[in-house]
Motif scaffolding. Structure first.
Motif, short mmCIF file in Angstrom:
data_model
loop_
_atom_site.label_atom_id
_atom_site.label_comp_id
_atom_site.label_asym_id
_atom_site.label_seq_id
_atom_site.Cartn_x
_atom_site.Cartn_y
_atom_site.Cartn_z
N VAL A 59 0.84 -1.21 0.00
CA VAL A 59 0.00 0.00 0.00
C VAL A 59 0.87 1.25 0.00
CG1 VAL A 59 -1.67 1.34 1.35
CG2 VAL A 59 -1.95 -1.14 1.10
N SER B 27 2.30 2.00 -3.33
CA SER B 27 1.34 2.49 -4.33
C SER B 27 1.23 4.02 -4.34
CB SER B 27 -0.04 1.89 -4.07
OG SER B 27 -0.60 2.38 -2.85
N PRO C 287 1.30 4.76 -8.57
CA PRO C 287 -0.16 4.58 -8.55
C PRO C 287 -0.66 3.38 -9.34
CG PRO C 287 0.44 6.88 -9.01
CD PRO C 287 1.70 6.07 -9.08
N ASN D 250 -2.29 0.37 -7.72
CA ASN D 250 -3.67 0.39 -7.23
C ASN D 250 -4.65 -0.23 -8.22
OD1 ASN D 250 -3.48 1.64 -4.65
ND2 ASN D 250 -3.10 3.61 -5.64
#
Length: 242
Positions: free
Chosen positions: A170, A173, A177, A180
């Motif tokens: 997480v 990310s 990005p 995700n």
């Protein structure tokens, strides 16, 4: 004289209904904690369990604005109560003196993992919040099992990578990005998740030697790293599509 509205009973804020359900969950926590007193052996255990439950409740209140939780989320809330007990028992090593009871609570919390999803499908009440609520509890419980394994068996801090890998994913990310992007359903991912939990539970039983516990934890870490690696490779390959 204007007619009296028949909807006055529904004028209360929607969050009040979910707040009352969360309060009921707190009462269940108190009752189970008293019943499972070896796990809540001191005030510190109670404070830790309560803090975990309050944090979970605050997040539910923040992200669920739809009134009553619904039966699927209520089951997940029941799992949250059990996870809070697992967390509270870690304080002062209370869980070590009641290891089978502690593992029993953890196993019930894990077995209920499929129940809330089944109810959501049967009642057509599946929601992104419910899926996220369920997933975050799974991740938290696995992290707590990692902490318990370090405390009981004296394994190194590397064990925290098992529970922390999702949180690292997480965090990664944020600068990347494309991590995700949604992933396809995968039996490999589910099998690795099941083995991760089974290996941790077996490693925590008093019947397992520290050496075997280390091997079980290492196998969980290796298979989990392999699974995350495949997913990251797939996401990187398809990053231009999202």
């Amino acid at each position: 004289m204007p007619p009296v509205s028949n909807t006055s009973s529904y004028s209360l804020p929607k969050r009040l209904f979910s707040g009352l359900e969360l309060l009921l969950g707190a009462l269940v926590l108190a009752g189970l904690g008293a019943l499972l007193s070896p796990l809540m052996a001191s005030a510190a255990n109670w404070w830790a369990a309560s803090a975990f439950y309050v944090l979970i409740s605050a997040l539910v209140m923040a992200f669920w604005p739809h009134g009553p939780l619904g039966w699927a989320n209520r089951v997940t809330l029941g799992r949250a109560v059990l996870v809070a007990l697992v967390a509270g028992a870690l304080v002062n090593n209370a869980f070590i003196h009641a290891i089978w009871l502690w593992l029993g609570v953890a196993v019930i919390a894990l077995l209920l993992d499929g129940v809330d999803g089944w109810i959501a499908r049967r009642t057509r009440s599946h929601s992104p919040f419910g899926a996220r609520f369920d997933m975050e509890l799974d991740a938290l419980l696995i992290m707590l099992l990692c902490v318990g394994l370090i405390m009981e068996e004296g394994l190194g801090l590397w064990v925290l990578l098992i529970g922390g890998m999702r949180y690292l994913f997480v965090a990664a990310s944020l600068p990347f990005p494309w991590l995700n992007a949604p992933l396809n359903e995968s039996y490999r991912r589910k099998a690795v998740c099941v083995w991760q939990v089974v290996a941790m539970l077996l490693a925590l039983t008093p019947l397992t030697s520290p050496f075997l516990a280390g091997l079980l934890a290492l196998s969980a870490l290796i298979t989990l790293t392999y699974s995350f690696g495949i997913d990251v490779k797939w996401l990187h390959k398809h990053r231009q599509e999202y």
